[in-house]
Design an enzyme around this catalytic site. Structure first.
Site, PDB file in Angstrom:
ATOM      1  N   ARG A 175       0.905  -1.158   0.000  1.00 18.27           N
ATOM      2  CA  ARG A 175       0.000   0.000   0.000  1.00 18.27           C
ATOM      3  C   ARG A 175       0.938   1.199   0.000  1.00 18.27           C
ATOM      4  NH1 ARG A 175      -3.755  -0.425   4.481  1.00 18.27           N
ATOM      5  NH2 ARG A 175      -5.157  -1.480   3.049  1.00 18.27           N
ATOM      6  N   PRO A 176       1.084   1.858  -1.137  1.00 15.15           N
ATOM      7  CA  PRO A 176       2.228   2.735  -1.386  1.00 15.15           C
ATOM      8  C   PRO A 176       2.202   4.107  -0.698  1.00 15.15           C
ATOM      9  CG  PRO A 176       0.758   2.779  -3.255  1.00 15.15           C
ATOM     10  CD  PRO A 176       0.209   1.753  -2.302  1.00 15.15           C
ATOM     11  N   CYS A 177       2.259   4.108   0.605  1.00 13.14           N
ATOM     12  CA  CYS A 177       2.340   5.380   1.327  1.00 13.14           C
ATOM     13  C   CYS A 177       3.674   6.077   1.078  1.00 13.14           C
ATOM     14  CB  CYS A 177       2.082   5.186   2.813  1.00 13.14           C
ATOM     15  SG  CYS A 177       3.163   4.022   3.627  1.00 13.14           S
ATOM     16  N   HIS A 178       4.661   5.340   0.589  1.00 11.06           N
ATOM     17  CA  HIS A 178       5.951   5.958   0.269  1.00 11.06           C
ATOM     18  C   HIS A 178       5.833   6.943  -0.891  1.00 11.06           C
ATOM     19  CE1 HIS A 178       5.705   2.263  -2.192  1.00 11.06           C
ATOM     20  NE2 HIS A 178       6.367   2.967  -3.109  1.00 11.06           N
ATOM     21  N   ARG A 179       4.737   6.899  -1.632  1.00 16.18           N
ATOM     22  CA  ARG A 179       4.540   7.798  -2.768  1.00 16.18           C
ATOM     23  C   ARG A 179       3.969   9.155  -2.366  1.00 16.18           C
ATOM     24  NH1 ARG A 179       1.889   2.983  -6.355  1.00 16.18           N
ATOM     25  NH2 ARG A 179       3.795   1.731  -6.529  1.00 16.18           N
TER      26      ARG A 179
END
Length: 167
Positions: A132-136
């Site tokens: 779940r790409p919270c790094h984006r």
């Protein structure tokens, strides 16, 4: 039954935690993916059972992702969250590979444009790092801010995806 395994990655040993599921090909619904040293990351608990085979498919897909060959994760997830957190997490899931967005844009997509700080807290509570790409999500000024797995991991993931230049 809660199952877990660990798998190596360029970010270190990842902890995968899930629940048995009869609705998936893998037989597992992912509840948590934690990085080494992650703030608030899962820790193996008494009563959990290690099952490397149950996570073999996900571990292989993670390997493909880290090798640059996989851009989306198609998997069943499970877990708890408030309605607001689930709206924020759905907005995270919609961020395309190789791109970034801001906390304020996520707040708008979650239906609460004035709740930027609450969005940050919901993103920080994301139990599924990497998939779940919270790094984006970056700061409005383009800076890399806040990541439960640490800013070096965030930088690595964004460089892997081509969203920023490698250091």
């Amino acid at each position: 039954m809660t199952l877990f395994t660990t798998t190596d990655s360029p970010l270190g040993e990842l902890l995968l935690v899930g629940e048995e599921s009869t609705t998936t090909a893998d037989g597992i619904a992912l509840a948590s993916l934690s990085l080494p040293g992650q703030k608030g990351g899962a820790q193996v608990q008494d009563g959990w059972r290690r099952d490397d085979q149950a996570f073999a498919g996900l571990a292989a897909r993670l390997g493909e992702y880290f090798a640059g060959g996989l851009t989306t994760f198609d998997l069943e997830v499970t877990g708890r969250g408030t309605d607001f957190q689930r709206r924020v997490w759905a907005a995270l899931d919609a961020i395309p590979y190789g791109t970034t967005t801001t906390y304020s844009r996520i707040a708008e997509q979650a239906g609460s444009p004035a709740a930027v700080r609450a969005v940050g807290a919901a993103i920080g509570a994301n139990p599924l790092l990497v998939v779940r790409p919270c790094h984006r999500v970056i700061g409005a000024n383009g800076s890399l801010t806040g990541y439960a797995g640490g800013l070096p991991a965030k930088r690595h993931l964004l460089a892997l995806e081509g969203a920023i230049q490698a250091a």
